[in-house]
Design a protein around this motif. Structure first.
Motif, PDB file in Angstrom:
ATOM      1  N   ALA A 162       0.452  -1.178  -0.094  1.00  0.00           N
ATOM      2  CA  ALA A 162       0.227   0.006   0.241  1.00  0.00           C
ATOM      3  C   ALA A 162       0.995   1.158  -0.202  1.00  0.00           C
ATOM      4  O   ALA A 162       0.437   1.976  -1.055  1.00  0.00           O
ATOM      5  CB  ALA A 162      -0.819  -0.466   1.449  1.00  0.00           C
ATOM      6  N   HIS A 163       1.494   1.306   0.836  1.00  0.00           N
ATOM      7  CA  HIS A 163       2.951   2.380   0.830  1.00  0.00           C
ATOM      8  C   HIS A 163       3.354   2.429  -0.219  1.00  0.00           C
ATOM      9  O   HIS A 163       3.187   3.686  -0.424  1.00  0.00           O
ATOM     10  CB  HIS A 163       3.394   2.502   2.277  1.00  0.00           C
ATOM     11  CG  HIS A 163       2.925   2.846   3.573  1.00  0.00           C
ATOM     12  ND1 HIS A 163       2.441   3.716   3.873  1.00  0.00           N
ATOM     13  CD2 HIS A 163       1.769   2.366   4.641  1.00  0.00           C
ATOM     14  CE1 HIS A 163       2.017   4.015   5.005  1.00  0.00           C
ATOM     15  NE2 HIS A 163       1.691   2.792   5.122  1.00  0.00           N
ATOM     16  N   GLN A 165       2.721   2.197  -3.076  1.00  0.00           N
ATOM     17  CA  GLN A 165       1.973   2.691  -4.350  1.00  0.00           C
ATOM     18  C   GLN A 165       0.544   3.923  -3.289  1.00  0.00           C
ATOM     19  O   GLN A 165      -0.419   4.339  -3.440  1.00  0.00           O
ATOM     20  CB  GLN A 165       0.186   1.600  -4.450  1.00  0.00           C
ATOM     21  CG  GLN A 165       0.844   0.586  -4.920  1.00  0.00           C
ATOM     22  CD  GLN A 165       0.427  -0.403  -5.552  1.00  0.00           C
ATOM     23  OE1 GLN A 165      -0.808  -1.019  -4.504  1.00  0.00           O
ATOM     24  NE2 GLN A 165       0.714  -1.302  -6.298  1.00  0.00           N
ATOM     25  N   SER A 166       1.875   4.395  -2.563  1.00  0.00           N
ATOM     26  CA  SER A 166       1.484   5.688  -2.180  1.00  0.00           C
ATOM     27  C   SER A 166      -0.544   5.484  -1.726  1.00  0.00           C
ATOM     28  O   SER A 166      -0.885   6.589  -1.369  1.00  0.00           O
ATOM     29  CB  SER A 166       1.044   7.220  -2.927  1.00  0.00           C
ATOM     30  OG  SER A 166       2.143   7.299  -3.755  1.00  0.00           O
ATOM     31  N   ARG A 167      -0.060   4.775  -0.677  1.00  0.00           N
ATOM     32  CA  ARG A 167      -2.277   3.936   0.062  1.00  0.00           C
ATOM     33  C   ARG A 167      -1.703   3.963   1.059  1.00  0.00           C
ATOM     34  O   ARG A 167      -0.306   4.205   1.917  1.00  0.00           O
ATOM     35  CB  ARG A 167      -2.655   3.258  -0.432  1.00  0.00           C
ATOM     36  CG  ARG A 167      -3.134   2.874  -2.286  1.00  0.00           C
ATOM     37  CD  ARG A 167      -3.828   2.077  -2.242  1.00  0.00           C
ATOM     38  NE  ARG A 167      -2.723   1.187  -2.881  1.00  0.00           N
ATOM     39  CZ  ARG A 167      -3.092  -0.335  -2.102  1.00  0.00           C
ATOM     40  NH1 ARG A 167      -3.718  -0.280  -1.423  1.00  0.00           N
ATOM     41  NH2 ARG A 167      -2.371  -1.117  -2.386  1.00  0.00           N
ATOM     42  N   VAL A 168      -2.172   3.846   2.070  1.00  0.00           N
ATOM     43  CA  VAL A 168      -2.373   3.407   3.441  1.00  0.00           C
ATOM     44  C   VAL A 168      -2.529   1.900   3.590  1.00  0.00           C
ATOM     45  O   VAL A 168      -2.493   1.352   4.794  1.00  0.00           O
ATOM     46  CB  VAL A 168      -2.643   4.302   4.717  1.00  0.00           C
ATOM     47  CG1 VAL A 168      -2.579   5.407   4.057  1.00  0.00           C
ATOM     48  CG2 VAL A 168      -4.471   4.417   4.254  1.00  0.00           C
ATOM     49  N   SER A 209       1.344   8.856   2.584  1.00  0.00           N
ATOM     50  CA  SER A 209       0.500   8.444   1.363  1.00  0.00           C
ATOM     51  C   SER A 209      -0.354   9.812   1.388  1.00  0.00           C
ATOM     52  O   SER A 209      -0.784  10.318   1.994  1.00  0.00           O
ATOM     53  CB  SER A 209      -0.184   7.224   1.832  1.00  0.00           C
ATOM     54  OG  SER A 209      -0.696   7.300   3.093  1.00  0.00           O
ATOM     55  N   THR A 234      -3.779   9.563   0.560  1.00  0.00           N
ATOM     56  CA  THR A 234      -5.052   9.028   0.752  1.00  0.00           C
ATOM     57  C   THR A 234      -5.800  10.319   2.202  1.00  0.00           C
ATOM     58  O   THR A 234      -4.827  10.361   2.976  1.00  0.00           O
ATOM     59  CB  THR A 234      -5.062   7.383   1.825  1.00  0.00           C
ATOM     60  OG1 THR A 234      -4.436   6.294   1.157  1.00  0.00           O
ATOM     61  CG2 THR A 234      -6.312   6.548   2.098  1.00  0.00           C
ATOM     62  N   ALA A 235      -6.885   9.936   1.726  1.00  0.00           N
ATOM     63  CA  ALA A 235      -7.512  11.098   2.510  1.00  0.00           C
ATOM     64  C   ALA A 235      -8.416  10.245   3.252  1.00  0.00           C
ATOM     65  O   ALA A 235      -9.029   8.929   2.919  1.00  0.00           O
ATOM     66  CB  ALA A 235      -8.585  11.528   1.355  1.00  0.00           C
ATOM     67  N   HIS A 236      -8.165  10.496   3.709  1.00  0.00           N
ATOM     68  CA  HIS A 236      -8.692   9.122   5.791  1.00  0.00           C
ATOM     69  C   HIS A 236     -10.229   9.728   5.679  1.00  0.00           C
ATOM     70  O   HIS A 236     -10.868  10.278   6.628  1.00  0.00           O
ATOM     71  CB  HIS A 236      -8.201   9.514   6.435  1.00  0.00           C
ATOM     72  CG  HIS A 236      -6.916   8.850   6.623  1.00  0.00           C
ATOM     73  ND1 HIS A 236      -6.919   7.444   6.981  1.00  0.00           N
ATOM     74  CD2 HIS A 236      -5.665   9.920   6.227  1.00  0.00           C
ATOM     75  CE1 HIS A 236      -4.949   7.041   7.275  1.00  0.00           C
ATOM     76  NE2 HIS A 236      -4.590   8.545   5.793  1.00  0.00           N
ATOM     77  N   TYR A 237     -11.303   9.317   4.882  1.00  0.00           N
ATOM     78  CA  TYR A 237     -12.275  10.183   4.132  1.00  0.00           C
ATOM     79  C   TYR A 237     -13.390  10.177   5.948  1.00  0.00           C
ATOM     80  O   TYR A 237     -13.779  10.775   6.530  1.00  0.00           O
ATOM     81  CB  TYR A 237     -13.393   9.581   3.793  1.00  0.00           C
ATOM     82  CG  TYR A 237     -14.874  10.378   3.582  1.00  0.00           C
ATOM     83  CD1 TYR A 237     -15.094  11.271   3.974  1.00  0.00           C
ATOM     84  CD2 TYR A 237     -16.023   8.956   3.382  1.00  0.00           C
ATOM     85  CE1 TYR A 237     -16.362  11.839   3.765  1.00  0.00           C
ATOM     86  CE2 TYR A 237     -17.181   8.848   3.646  1.00  0.00           C
ATOM     87  CZ  TYR A 237     -17.684  10.129   3.917  1.00  0.00           C
ATOM     88  OH  TYR A 237     -18.701  10.596   4.299  1.00  0.00           O
TER      89      TYR A 237
END
Lengths: 322, 165, 172
Positions: free
Chosen positions: A34-35, A37-40, C22, C24-27
């Motif tokens: 995930a990280h 790919q810039s995700r969490v 990251s 990501t938006a932690h919606y």
């Protein structure tokens, strides 16, 4: 009586390792991928950064209905996940973790021929995927199964050759013996062999970039297409257990196993650290590289890995004899 | 009868039973998979006879590669749901030849190793096999590797001849 | 040496991503920072609506239903003419059909329709996605104030017209 208890204890310990380590690697794959790919990745399950995601997945898998397609070869279809999973469990029996606070080597059972035992177990594990492809009664599974077979035949040879090179250098086939004989300059002398072994291991596990048999874009999920619920979970567990076995084998053969400062006491810790590092590399390779085409998969094995492995054996022979 | 002998008998029965099933089952794929069980059980017998090296090589090469090759070949051929083996005139000849071979091999093994015990020492370790192979049996080993090399070159020649035409 | 370069680049790119935060938006934990003019939900300023039906007719997906009746306002002066006024009975927007094209808002001559950035109005039943007049009126409270003009932009026409009128009155 003490012997029986000892054997039982060892079995329980191996099974515990077998249940825990693949989950740790799986979780690492979730988060690291995930990280990268810039995700969490998972954040909810368990509260802290989704640490219980795989546990939650397991609970979900258990609840699912077990389905056997009408066209499937029922016995083969149902047996395949077990055939895929059990060999890795057996393989873990023979992999040493190293000295444990001066209490001797932490290992299920030290085999005189541990290297061959683990390699044999790994090659049997792939048979499960092959059975899944044959027994599903599905065209995608079938083509995936053929790719599995082709890949297994191509990569078995360089893998065994590369492993044989280390065994020659160490003068033993016992995994404990090889790790004990290991010397730091092997990192250089056995480097080509290590790369060949690692790459061939990835291919044997059908991990990306060698996941042409699964190739979700073209074959849906290859041999696993028809599987769901608990059986699919067993295939997944087999995949992660395979990563652990491959990483542990690479560590013991090429990275000196428990070699490191204070290895008499915390050798097992060094092994674990190295295993995790190699597992990370497996995950990294998945994220960094696109899938190889089927013809590229086979030509890489025969035109690059086999010659390199043979050259490595020649080099090792010269070094051992000289 | 010791526990080892009981386990050995179990493995032997498993090997023979799955070998029979491999021959009689209607589906070719099932035959191949029963062959896996046979080879695995034979490997188990090898372990009990302290021939560990042969056992693991048996699993690695035969279960891991040869059976996979067989299955691969089966997958490339036309699949019918139930292929009943074609009965040809050679069937009885084959049966007689097989029987003769089995009896001959069995007689040789019994006359060669009758009454020998392998208690206490391990004769099938990698070290002892390696020692034997490269001291007493060097000539057969080298001849065998020559034969294998010839087979390898032959396979390459056959597979290439199609493309050059 | 181009053979290994791509392999290393693959590793480098992924490693760089790994070391960065990251995106990501932690919606549900963190509310999204929406841009102005986000098309979340359409709000109705009921008082401005004259039931002219322009929006309902222009809507490409026919998701607006309007019903109204005429009311007569008696003349306030002696001998004057009675005036008639349209009063809204129904103003429904079916958000299961709406495609958020904004045509109704563009076409409204009296600024009765506005975009609100509220987007979380999912329902368990599709029927509940039809918002009636009262609900659409409630969305009005969430409509943000108009954005400030870009620096150097010419002022709004209404404003300049009003200013010109004021100037003319002062001159008198």
């Amino acid at each position: 009586m003490a012997e029986v208890i000892d054997a039982l204890l060892r079995c329980v310990a191996v099974v515990a390792v077998f249940m825990v380590f693949p989950l740790v690697v799986g979780q690492m794959e979730h988060k690291a991928m995930a990280h990268m790919q810039s995700r969490v990745g998972p954040m909810k399950a368990g509260g802290f950064h989704g640490w219980a995601q795989l546990v939650a997945d397991g609970v979900k898998f258990v609840q699912k209905e077990s389905i056997v397609p009408t066209a499937a070869d029922r016995k083969v279809f149902e047996l395949a996940p077990a055939v895929a999973l059990v060999p890795y469990l057996l393989a873990m029996l023979a992999i040493p973790l190293g000295p444990f606070f001066g209490q001797g080597n932490l290992i299920g059972q030290d085999l005189d021929l541990g290297l061959f035992f683990v390699l044999a177990a790994m090659s049997v594990g792939v048979l499960g995927t092959l059975m899944g492809g044959l027994g599903s009664g599905n065209k995608y599974s079938y083509i995936g199964g053929m790719r599995v077979a082709a890949q297994l035949m191509s990569y078995e040879l360089p893998m065994v050759l590369a492993a044989a090179s280390v065994a020659m250098a160490a003068g033993t086939l016992s995994l404990v013996g090889i790790a004990n004989e290991w010397e730091p300059w092997w990192l250089v002398a056995q480097l080509p062999g290590m790369v060949v072994f690692f790459v061939a291991g990835l291919a044997e596990l059908q991990r990306p970039p060698f996941d042409a048999p699964l190739a979700d874009a073209e074959l849906v999920m290859g041999p696993l297409t028809e599987y769901g619920g608990m059986r699919f979970a067993m295939f997944l567990l087999a995949e992660y257990a395979g990563i652990v076995v491959l990483a542990a084998l690479t560590t013991v053969l090429y990275l000196g196993g428990w070699a490191g400062p204070f290895s008499d006491d915390i050798g097992w810790l060094w092994t674990l650290v190295k295993v995790m590092a190699v597992s990370f590399l497996v995950i990294w390779a998945r994220v960094a590289y696109p899938r190889l085409r089927e013809d590229q998969v086979n030509s890489l094995a025969w035109k690059v890995l086999v010659p390199v492995a043979l050259a490595q054996i020649t080099l090792t022979t010269v070094l051992v004899v000289a | 009868m010791s526990a080892t002998e009981i386990v050995f008998l179990l493995f032997a029965a498993l090997a023979v039973g799955s070998a029979l099933l491999a021959m009689t089952t209607k589906q070719l794929v099932h035959s191949a998979l029963w062959l896996v069980a046979t080879l695995g059980a034979v490997a188990g017998c090898f372990v009990l006879m302290t021939a560990e090296f042969v056992a693991w090589v048996q699993v690695l090469v035969y279960v891991g590669s040869v059976v996979v090759l067989v299955i691969f070949a089966l997958m490339l051929t036309r699949q019918q749901s139930t292929i009943s083996a074609e009965v040809t005139g050679n069937r009885w000849t084959a049966a007689v030849l097989g029987l003769v071979a089995a009896v001959g091999l069995g007689a040789t093994v019994i006359s060669g190793f009758h009454g020998e015990r392998i208690e206490g020492h391990r004769i099938g370790s990698a070290k002892s096999i390696g020692d034997a192979l490269f001291s007493d049996w060097v000539l057969p080993f080298e001849i065998l590797s020559g034969v294998l090399l010839a087979a390898l070159i032959g396979a390459i020649v056959i597979s290439r001849s199609g493309t050059e035409r | 040496m181009t053979y290994g370069k791509g392999l290393l680049q693959g590793l480098a790119v992924t490693w760089r991503n790994l070391t960065r935060r990251s995106v990501t938006a932690h919606y549900p934990d963190v509310q999204p920072d929406l841009p102005p003019r986000s098309r979340g939900v359409i709000a109705l300023q009921e008082e401005n609506c004259t039931s002219c039906m322009l929006c309902a007719r222009e809507c490409p997906s026919w998701c607006i239903t309007i019903d109204s009746h005429k009311e007569t306002i008696p003349a306030t002066t002696e001998g004057g003419r009675d005036r008639s006024q349209n009063v809204l009975d129904t103003f429904d927007i079916d958000y299961s059909l709406c495609m958020y094209c904004s045509i109704c808002i563009e076409v409204c001559p009296f600024d009765a329709l506005h975009w609100s950035p509220e987007f979380a109005y999912a329902e368990g039943d599709i029927v509940d996605l039809t918002h009636d007049m009262n609900r659409l009126r409630e969305w009005m409270w969430t409509v943000p104030a108009p954005q400030a003009l870009d620096p150097g932009a010419e002022p709004a026409k209404e404003l300049s017209a009003w200013q010109a009128k004021q100037a003319a009155e002062d001159a008198e």
